[in-house]
Enzyme design. Structure first.
Site, PDB file in Angstrom:
ATOM      1  N   ASP A   1      14.458  20.794   1.980  1.00  0.00           N
ATOM      2  CA  ASP A   1      14.243  21.248   0.609  1.00  0.00           C
ATOM      3  C   ASP A   1      13.626  22.656   0.590  1.00  0.00           C
ATOM      4  O   ASP A   1      12.659  22.917   1.314  1.00  0.00           O
ATOM      5  CB  ASP A   1      13.291  20.248  -0.065  1.00  0.00           C
ATOM      6  CG  ASP A   1      13.208  20.395  -1.565  1.00  0.00           C
ATOM      7  OD1 ASP A   1      14.242  20.284  -2.219  1.00  0.00           O
ATOM      8  OD2 ASP A   1      12.086  20.617  -2.074  1.00  0.00           O
TER       9      ASP A   1
ATOM     10  N   GLU B   1      18.244  24.104   2.288  1.00  0.00           N
ATOM     11  CA  GLU B   1      18.539  24.452   0.892  1.00  0.00           C
ATOM     12  C   GLU B   1      18.042  25.868   0.639  1.00  0.00           C
ATOM     13  O   GLU B   1      16.839  26.122   0.623  1.00  0.00           O
ATOM     14  CB  GLU B   1      17.845  23.494  -0.080  1.00  0.00           C
ATOM     15  CG  GLU B   1      18.281  23.752  -1.521  1.00  0.00           C
ATOM     16  CD  GLU B   1      17.260  23.381  -2.590  1.00  0.00           C
ATOM     17  OE1 GLU B   1      17.630  23.341  -3.767  1.00  0.00           O
ATOM     18  OE2 GLU B   1      16.074  23.158  -2.257  1.00  0.00           O
TER      19      GLU B   1
HETATM   20  C1  GLC Z   1      14.765  21.526  -4.621  1.00  0.00           C
HETATM   21  C2  GLC Z   1      15.346  20.222  -5.077  1.00  0.00           C
HETATM   22  C3  GLC Z   1      14.983  19.997  -6.506  1.00  0.00           C
HETATM   23  C4  GLC Z   1      13.479  19.926  -6.593  1.00  0.00           C
HETATM   24  C5  GLC Z   1      12.833  21.175  -6.000  1.00  0.00           C
HETATM   25  C6  GLC Z   1      11.379  20.965  -5.758  1.00  0.00           C
HETATM   26  O1  GLC Z   1      15.326  22.607  -5.265  1.00  0.00           O
HETATM   27  O2  GLC Z   1      16.722  20.211  -4.859  1.00  0.00           O
HETATM   28  O3  GLC Z   1      15.561  18.847  -7.048  1.00  0.00           O
HETATM   29  O4  GLC Z   1      13.076  19.770  -7.922  1.00  0.00           O
HETATM   30  O5  GLC Z   1      13.382  21.506  -4.758  1.00  0.00           O
HETATM   31  O6  GLC Z   1      11.190  20.083  -4.693  1.00  0.00           O
END
Ligand code: GLC
Length: 548
Positions: free
Chosen positions: A205, A268
């Site tokens: 994440d 991500e």
């Molecule tokens: C990432 C996740 C999202 C979340 C954020 C904070 O972007 O995909 O859903 O709210 O991180 O953890």
């Protein structure tokens, strides 16, 4: 020429399928999906033909951000089941040849995590420095201008200790201090906990956020910001994301992963391609794949996408394996972004591009965003910043399994945590499974073809120029050995004919392997290819040897 398939790892050859566990299948009867529900659906995933499932967070959490606020990294939330359920899921998935990828959330914990509870308790607590604490600015107020991704300042004042802590997302999601080696070791041990249990990889994440500027400089104003846009974008993220030191930390994570065989990290990262590719790390010692979200973030236009494909291919380091993502739990569904007819073309694009495809649950049946009434809103982002269309509930609604009340997601007497789509009696797995031209049939055929043909899953990619006057087409060839497939996609709703420009060596003599309409397989092609509006075709080109 690409290396043979056996020299590629599973995460290079395969297809990743994202499950948002709250919305996949409710086994327990409380209106929220769970791990036994996922286990029930493993046969479906195997039938669909995917290779790996990625589960959004399933750990204990107060659910302020639906699991992205973790209060214990080494257990399962009772809503989802138990560690024993997880072990069973892993064993059952592996028995079917499916890999399991967990969501690792290293940037922040929940404010209920025992680490934060300790850190918050006093300035001298040994865990104080596990989070990012700062004194107020000289005149009072937050230490600098950093904003939360979910609206408002990124600093929360703690009365009892007289300092602010930093939270890139909700105040209930305090950021860990990754500059602290104790934090690094504790989090590396979390990875080992799951790797020892047998998980195959992690989606990490917001990995590009985990290190912040050590001088806490103010972010510059964004010159392109307009009122009414996401308020977070009023300032650039210069000092809160993509800091140079992040790569050392990622290198540390990678070393942990490399203690085990054939595991992988996918990060991500929402950054321009030039920055994105740096996350492969020096010599490929970073994440195995930084998620490539261009198909989500770009406008749906043939020129834009064609250029982006070429630019991305050209930007990859020699050791960088590509990947493409069409949807996820943070963005509007593809069928809603570009319409259902065009979403079939998008499916063909995703599943014929070079690089690991990641698909989002429900996209394979053509699920759309579900309108959410104000009183139904669950997403804290929408609650904090209402009315700008930033809420993520519409793309997180229950999977549509069948036409029964509850859509096969939950028992009919149970209220699901988010509303079901109104189209579930026609857009669902059971109905589409029996329809040879359905969305689901298209996905299944595309996946089967991709799996069967090395040209499509590991082959080379060659862009084919399309004449400027038919700017609505994308065309490319995938090749492995003497197997070659020409993919031509019509991004408009009008008929188009594809004739390769005279300068191109690409012949179009071959046989249609698949059309997005699923009605012209086997048709021979020669000279030019006629496409209907919203049609994509894969043509198996006649091999050079068999050309007269
Ligand atoms: C990432 C996740 C999202 C979340 C954020 C904070 O972007 O995909 O859903 O709210 O991180 O953890």
């Amino acid at each position: 020429m690409p290396a043979p398939a056996e020299q590629h790892e599973w995460w290079q050859r395969g297809i990743v399928y994202q499950i948002y566990p709250r919305s996949f299948r409710d086994h327990s009867g409380d209106g929220v999906g769970d791990l036994p529900g996922v286990i029930e659906k493993l046969d479906y995933l195997q039938w669909l033909g995917i290779d790996a499932l990625w589960l959004s967070p399933i750990y204990p959490s107060p659910m302020a951000d639906f699991g992205y606020d973790v209060s214990d990294y080494c257990d399962i939330h009772p809503l989802f089941g138990t560690l024993a359920d997880f072990d069973r899921l892993l064993a059952e998935a592996h028995r079917r040849g499916l890999k399991v990828i967990l969501d690792f959330v290293p940037n922040h914990t929940s404010d209920q995590h025992p680490w934060f509870v300790e850190s918050n308790s006093s300035r001298t607590n040994p865990k104080r420095n596990w989070y990012i604490w700062r004194d107020p600015a000289p005149g009072g107020g937050p230490p600098n201008n950093w904003l939360s991704n979910f609206g408002g300042p990124a600093w929360r004042f703690d009365e009892s200790t007289g300092q602010y802590y930093f939270h890139a997302f909700l105040a209930q999601q305090p950021d860990l201090n990754w500059r602290n080696p104790e934090v690094q070791q504790a989090m590396f041990n979390v990875l080992r906990f799951w790797l020892d249990r047998g998980v195959d990889g992690f989606r990490v994440d917001v990995i590009y956020h985990i290190v912040k500027d050590d001088q806490f400089r103010d972010n510059p104003r964004n010159p392109n910001y307009k009122p009414g846009q996401n308020p977070h974008h009023e300032f650039l993220a210069t000092y809160i994301a993509d800091r140079p030191e992040v790569h050392d930390i990622i290198g540390g994570m990678r070393k942990v992963i490399d203690e085990y065989d054939s595991r992988m990290l996918v990060g991500e990262i929402y950054l321009p391609v030039e920055r994105l590719v740096t996350y492969y790390g020096e010599g490929g010692q970073g994440v195995h794949m930084p998620f490539n979200f261009q198909l989500i973030t770009m406008s749906w236009n043939a020129r834009t996408i064609s250029n982006a494909i070429q630019h991305y291919e050209a930007s990859l380091p020699s050791y960088g394996w590509p990947n493409w993502v069409l949807g996820n739990h943070d963005n509007s569904r593809i069928a809603s972004r570009i319409g259902r007819p065009q979403a079939r073309v998008a499916a063909m694009l995703l599943l014929t591009l070079r690089g690991t495809p990641t698909m989002y649950y429900g996209d394979e049946i053509g699920m759309s965003d579900v309108p959410i009434a104000p009183e139904q809103v669950q997403d804290p982002f929408e609650k904090n910043v209402p009315g700008l269309g930033l809420g993520r509930d519409p793309e997180r609604t229950p999977m549509q399994w069948d036409a029964t009340p509850g859509a096969g997601f939950a028992r009919s007497s149970v209220q699901p945590w988010l509303p079901l789509a109104s189209d579930y009696s026609t857009v669902n797995v059971v109905t589409e499974r029996d329809d040879p031209t359905s969305f689901l049939s298209l996905y299944r055929r595309l996946i089967a073809l991709r799996r069967a043909e090395p040209a499509l899953h590991i082959g080379a990619h060659e862009q084919v120029a399309t004449p400027a006057d038919i700017g609505e087409l994308i065309a490319y060839v995938r090749r492995a050995g003497d197997r070659r497939f020409l993919v031509v996609l019509n991004l408009s709703d009008q008929p188009q004919a594809f004739t390769p420009p005279a300068s191109e060596a690409t012949p179009v003599t071959g046989r249609v392997a698949l059309s997005t309409f699923l009605d012209r397989e086997g048709e021979s092609t020669q000279g030019k290819i006629e496409l209907r509006g919203n049609e994509g075709v894969i043509v198996e080109l006649r091999s050079a040897q068999s050309n007269p």
